[in-house]
Design an enzyme around this catalytic site. Structure first.
Site, PDB file in Angstrom:
ATOM      1  CG  ASP A  55      -7.781   4.146  -4.123  1.00 22.44           C
ATOM      2  OD1 ASP A  55      -9.005   4.247  -4.349  1.00 22.44           O
ATOM      3  OD2 ASP A  55      -7.053   3.332  -4.721  1.00 22.44           O
ATOM      4  CE1 TYR A  99      -6.732   2.842  -0.342  1.00 20.10           C
ATOM      5  CE2 TYR A  99      -4.345   3.073  -0.243  1.00 20.10           C
ATOM      6  CZ  TYR A  99      -5.461   2.383  -0.653  1.00 20.10           C
ATOM      7  OH  TYR A  99      -5.325   1.208  -1.332  1.00 20.10           O
ATOM      8  CD  GLU A 129      -2.947  -0.959  -0.068  1.00 18.88           C
ATOM      9  OE1 GLU A 129      -3.029   0.140  -0.653  1.00 18.88           O
ATOM     10  OE2 GLU A 129      -3.559  -1.966  -0.445  1.00 18.88           O
TER      11      GLU A 129
END
Ligand code: SF4
Length: 344
Positions: free
Chosen positions: A130, A112, A34
């Site tokens: 996102d 996020y 991520e």
């Protein structure tokens, strides 16, 4: 709302993207993926994901590594602040906390990333919003420039009961990444098209986020000698990395005098940062560190140091120019089998 949830989940289960971190439950590996995806496209992120985890397979391995090793492993992925934060985070916690609220306190984790790790690794019911999710929801609900908080609340309310929240988050992201594309959304293939309010004019949503971009003219001085290239430790946003002297173009005469060199213009490179567009004149000069003992030690092989992308461009430009002049520059980079500065 239920129809939207059912249609999207059914589509996702039939069309899952094949990504190396899909199905991953290890929070550290999810975090690395991520963090990479924050500013790197998926296809580009995959080799860095494998490389970084091969070098630092656990949070403990990352904790025990030096910052320089971590930055070196990150080299090429850009936005080095992400690697700095990962290293810092590894010093702060033994293991990643299991809740969104606690994850959000860690360095470099915004809403996020914290939500992605909490939902995917720990099954917490928290929506991860996102850029893809922002675009999909803005179009489906015909929202122009929705405020981040409003969008997060909307996404949170859409999380289906009784389903894995991580799966739902990924379904929304995948729809944005593969069907509801920024420029040409594939509405005819979209599983939620019948429910989409923005379908008639998708280009209108979510609306452009205007950014002011400042232009800057800089100069980079590439001083090279038998030992390599003169590199300094950088500060500010590039802290921990290395680079050649870089300064405003108008400072060139003064900086040239301080090194006692007579450089040649080797061309120009362009580089865009979040809010700045840089035009960098590259100047090269042979240099042996004469009269500057402490500096002489800094003539190093650039292949051995972590460099930001801008510096890679500068050194490539310098090397291409020198090669064209029949000079074989930076021999040490090649001696180490590292070839990041090939001409072209
Ligand atoms: S119908 Fe078109 S605009 Fe609406 S969500 Fe699907 S791809 Fe996006």
């Amino acid at each position: 709302m239920e129809k939207f949830q059912e249609a999207l989940l059914a589509w996702y289960r039939e069309n899952p993207r094949s990504l190396p971190w899909r199905g991953e439950k290890d929070p550290y590996r999810i975090l690395v993926a991520e963090v990479l995806l924050q500013q790197t496209r998926t296809a580009q992120a995959i080799p860095y994901y494998h490389r970084f985890l091969a070098r630092f397979p656990t949070l403990k391995a990352l904790r025990e590594a030096s910052l320089e090793e971590v930055l070196k492993a990150w080299q090429g992925a850009g936005y080095y602040r992400r690697a700095l934060h990962l290293h810092l985070l590894a010093q702060e916690v033994e293991a990643l906390p299991r809740s969104y609220a606690e994850l959000l306190k860690l360095p470099g984790l915004g809403p996020y990333t914290a939500a992605a790790v909490a939902s995917l690794a720990f099954g917490e019911r928290v929506a991860a919003v996102d850029g893809n999710v922002r675009r999909v929801l803005s179009r489906v609900f015909a929202l122009e420039n929705p405020a981040p908080r409003m969008l997060r609340n909307l996404a949170q309310g859409l999380l289906p009961q009784g389903e894995a929240p991580g799966e739902w988050n990924q379904a929304l992201m995948d729809l944005g990444a593969t069907v509801c594309l920024p420029r040409r959304p594939l509405c005819s293939e979209c599983p939620v098209a019948p429910l989409c309010q923005g379908r008639v004019d998708p280009g209108r949503y979510p609306g452009a986020r205007r950014r002011k971009v400042r232009e800057e003219a800089l100069a980079a001085l590439v001083l090279w000698g038998r030992e390599g290239v003169y590199l300094e430790r950088l500060e500010g946003r590039f802290a921990g990395l290395y680079g050649v002297p870089l300064f405003p173009q108008e400072e060139l005469p003064r900086r040239v005098r301080s090194f006692g060199v007579d450089p040649r213009f080797a061309g120009e490179v362009h580089h865009t940062l979040t809010h700045r567009r840089l035009r960098v004149g590259v100047y090269v000069a042979p240099w042996d560190g004469e009269g500057a003992a402490s500096r002489r030690e800094q003539l190093v092989d650039p292949g051995e140091k972590p460099l930001p992308k801008l510096m890679e461009k500068v050194l490539r430009q310098a090397q291409a120019f020198l090669a064209h002049e029949g000079i074989l520059p930076f021999p040490h980079a090649k001696a180490h089998g590292v070839k990041p500065f090939e001409p072209g």
